[in-house]
Design a protein around this motif. Structure first.
Motif, PDB file in Angstrom:
ATOM      1  N   ALA A   1      14.264 -13.166  -4.688  1.00 16.47           N
ATOM      2  CA  ALA A   1      13.875 -13.434  -6.073  1.00 16.47           C
ATOM      3  C   ALA A   1      13.190 -12.226  -6.700  1.00 16.47           C
ATOM      4  O   ALA A   1      13.355 -11.951  -7.893  1.00 16.47           O
ATOM      5  CB  ALA A   1      12.950 -14.655  -6.127  1.00 16.47           C
ATOM      6  N   THR A   2      12.438 -11.492  -5.890  1.00 17.30           N
ATOM      7  CA  THR A   2      11.753 -10.304  -6.401  1.00 17.30           C
ATOM      8  C   THR A   2      12.757  -9.232  -6.797  1.00 17.30           C
ATOM      9  O   THR A   2      12.644  -8.608  -7.866  1.00 17.30           O
ATOM     10  CB  THR A   2      10.781  -9.755  -5.342  1.00 17.30           C
ATOM     11  N   LEU A   3      13.756  -9.005  -5.947  1.00 18.17           N
ATOM     12  CA  LEU A   3      14.783  -8.015  -6.277  1.00 18.17           C
ATOM     13  C   LEU A   3      15.572  -8.418  -7.519  1.00 18.17           C
ATOM     14  O   LEU A   3      15.867  -7.579  -8.383  1.00 18.17           O
ATOM     15  CB  LEU A   3      15.733  -7.837  -5.090  1.00 18.17           C
TER      16      LEU A   3
ATOM     17  N   TRP B   1      11.608  -1.116  -6.010  1.00 18.66           N
ATOM     18  CA  TRP B   1      11.215  -0.144  -4.983  1.00 18.66           C
ATOM     19  C   TRP B   1      10.493  -0.817  -3.821  1.00 18.66           C
ATOM     20  O   TRP B   1      10.790  -0.566  -2.654  1.00 18.66           O
ATOM     21  CB  TRP B   1      10.336   0.939  -5.603  1.00 18.66           C
ATOM     22  N   THR B   2       9.531  -1.681  -4.138  1.00 17.77           N
ATOM     23  CA  THR B   2       8.786  -2.367  -3.079  1.00 17.77           C
ATOM     24  C   THR B   2       9.666  -3.345  -2.315  1.00 17.77           C
ATOM     25  O   THR B   2       9.677  -3.360  -1.080  1.00 17.77           O
ATOM     26  CB  THR B   2       7.584  -3.110  -3.687  1.00 17.77           C
TER      27      THR B   2
ATOM     28  N   MET C   1       0.830  -1.208   0.000  1.00 16.28           N
ATOM     29  CA  MET C   1       0.000   0.000   0.000  1.00 16.28           C
ATOM     30  C   MET C   1       0.864   1.256   0.000  1.00 16.28           C
ATOM     31  O   MET C   1       0.593   2.225  -0.712  1.00 16.28           O
ATOM     32  CB  MET C   1      -0.924   0.000   1.228  1.00 16.28           C
ATOM     33  N   TRP C   2       1.938   1.215   0.824  1.00 15.18           N
ATOM     34  CA  TRP C   2       2.815   2.385   0.903  1.00 15.18           C
ATOM     35  C   TRP C   2       3.538   2.610  -0.431  1.00 15.18           C
ATOM     36  O   TRP C   2       3.628   3.743  -0.920  1.00 15.18           O
ATOM     37  CB  TRP C   2       3.827   2.181   2.035  1.00 15.18           C
TER      38      TRP C   2
ATOM     39  N   THR D   1       5.197  -1.596  -8.599  1.00 15.60           N
ATOM     40  CA  THR D   1       5.143  -1.693  -7.135  1.00 15.60           C
ATOM     41  C   THR D   1       4.131  -2.746  -6.693  1.00 15.60           C
ATOM     42  O   THR D   1       4.371  -3.495  -5.744  1.00 15.60           O
ATOM     43  CB  THR D   1       4.790  -0.344  -6.493  1.00 15.60           C
ATOM     44  N   GLN D   2       3.003  -2.802  -7.384  1.00 18.64           N
ATOM     45  CA  GLN D   2       1.983  -3.788  -7.027  1.00 18.64           C
ATOM     46  C   GLN D   2       2.419  -5.201  -7.417  1.00 18.64           C
ATOM     47  O   GLN D   2       2.167  -6.161  -6.694  1.00 18.64           O
ATOM     48  CB  GLN D   2       0.660  -3.432  -7.702  1.00 18.64           C
TER      49      GLN D   2
END
Length: 350
Positions: free
Chosen positions: A193-195, A237-238, A1-2, A179-180
Motif C-alpha cells: 500500500a505504501t508503494l 524510496w523507503t 533511519m537509513w 522517506t519518513q
C-alpha cells in the motif's frame, strides 16, 4: 533511519555541490568525497563490530563476479555514450555486444556454480523480484528528473550553479519528508500500500511538475510539482528497499540488496539514455532563444513520459504480495476495537 540519512545527504549535497562548483569548479564535487569516504572507512574499524566467526566456509565466485561486473559496466558505458557518439558507432555497438555475451556467460556460470554469487533461487521470492523491478523503474523515472531540472535551470533559465543548488533544497526537503512518511506508512498499512501511494503521488506531482518546464515560466511554477513529486519519491524510496529485503533469509540479505542496488543503477543509465535522446529531438541547429524554447519543450515531453513510467511502477507493485502487517490490521478492524488491538498481548509485533 537509513532512508532519512540518504535524503538528508541529498539536501546538503545539493547545496554543497552548488557552492563547490561556483567556487572551485565541477571537479571539486568529486574531490570532496575523498576525505569523507576516508573518515567513514576509518570509523568503521572502531564503530562497526566484527562479524562473528563462520563455521561454514564459502568459495568466492570469481568468474561470476568478473563476468557480471564487466557486462554491467559495458552495458552502462554503451547507454551513456550512445547519445553522444551515435547508436551505430562501432564502440557503442561493440560495448553492447560484449555486454550481452558477458551477461549470458554470467547466467550460465551462476546456474552451474556450486556456490554462486547470485543464487537464482532467490527470485522465487516474489517480493524480491518485484522490489528489484521497482528499484529499476524508480531510478529510470524519479531518478532522471534532477538531470532535466538542472538543464532547465541552467541552460534555459540561466541559473548559476549556486542558485541551482539552492533551488534543489525544496525538493530535497520534500523527499526527506517523504522517506519518513514512507516509514510510518509501511509500518501501519504495509509495503504494498505504501508503494502504491508513493507511485500515485509521484504520478500526480510529476504531471504537475511538467507545467513548469516552459522557457518563460519561473521557479514558482515548478514548486507545487517539486513538493508533491518529492514526497512521492521519498515514500517509494523507503518502501522499495523494504520490499526487496522481505522474505530473504538474514544470511542472504547482502545478496538481495546487491541485486536491488544493481537494478537501481542500470535503471538510471537506461532511463537517462532514453530520455536524453527524446529531449534532444528538435534542438539540432538551434541557438539562442530558439534553443532554449526547444530544450524546454523537449523536457516537458520527457517529464510527462517519466510520469507514465511511474504508472508502470504502480502496476508492477500490484503484483507484490500483501504484507502480513496489512492483513493483520484489516482483520483487526473487523474483529476488535482499535484500542484493544494495540494493547492486546502479542499484537504489537504485528
Amino acid at each position: 533511519m537509513w532512508g532519512g540519512a540518504g535524503a538528508s545527504g541529498l539536501t546538503l549535497g545539493a547545496l554543497l555541490g552548488g557552492v563547490l562548483t561556483e567556487r572551485f569548479g565541477w571537479p571539486a564535487v568529486f574531490y570532496v568525497n575523498v576525505p569523507l569516504a576516508g573518515l567513514v572507512a576509518l570509523a568503521a574499524l572502531y564503530v562497526v563490530p566484527r562479524d562473528p566467526a563462520r563455521g561454514e566456509r564459502r568459495r568466492f565466485d570469481l568468474p561470476g563476479a568478473l563476468s557480471v561486473t564487466a557486462g554491467s559496466t559495458l552495458l552502462v558505458f554503451g547507454l551513456v555514450e550512445g547519445p553522444e557518439l551515435g547508436w551505430g558507432d562501432p564502440l557503442v555497438v561493440g560495448a553492447f555486444a560484449a555486454a550481452a555475451v558477458l551477461l549470458a556467460a554470467f547466467a550460465v556460470i551462476e546456474a552451474r556454480s556450486a556456490d554462486p554469487l547470485m543464487p537464482f533461487r532467490l527470485f522465487r521470492n516474489r517480493s524480491l523480484t518485484v522490489g528489484m523491478t521497482v528499484t529499476f523503474v524508480y531510478m529510470a523515472t524519479f531518478g532522471v528528473l534532477p538531470y532535466f531540472l538542472t538543464v532547465l535551470m541552467q541552460s534555459v533559465h540561466g541559473y548559476s550553479a549556486l542558485r541551482t543548488g539552492l533551488a534543489f533544497l525544496l525538493p530535497s526537503v520534500a523527499i526527506a519528508a517523504g522517506t519518513q512518511l514512507g516509514e510510518r506508512m509501511a509500518t501501519r498499512v504495509g509495503t504494498r500500500a505504501t508503494l502504491l501511494t508513493g507511485f500515485a503521488t509521484g504520478v500526480v506531482g510529476t504531471a504537475v511538475l511538467a507545467l513548469g518546464f516552459d522557457a518563460d515560466a519561473g521557479y514558482g511554477l515548478l514548486v507545487p510539482g517539486l513538493v508533491v513529486s518529492g514526497v512521492g519519491q521519498g515514500i517509494v524510496w523507503t518502501a522499495m528497499w523494504i520490499a526487496s529485503a522481505t522474505g530473504t533469509p538474514a544470511h542472504e540479505q547482502g545478496v538481495a540488496n546487491g541485486i536491488a542496488s544493481t537494478a537501481l543503477n542500470i535503471g538510471n543509465a537506461i532511463g537517462l539514455a532514453v530520455f536524453t535522446v527524446i529531449a534532444d529531438i528538435g534542438t539540432e541547429g538551434r541557438t539562442g532563444a530558439a534553443l532554449r524554447t526547444a530544450t524546454a519543450d523537449g523536457e516537458f515531453l520527457v517529464v510527462l513520459l517519466t510520469a507514465a513510467g511511474m504508472v508502470a511502477g504502480l502496476l508492477v507493485t500490484l503484483t507484490l504480495p500483501r504484507s502480513r502487517a496489512a492483513r493483520t490490521v484489516r482483520a483487526s478492524r473487523t474483529a476488535e476495537p482499535a484500542a484493544d488491538v494495540l494493547n492486546a498481548p502479542g499484537k504489537s509485533g504485528s
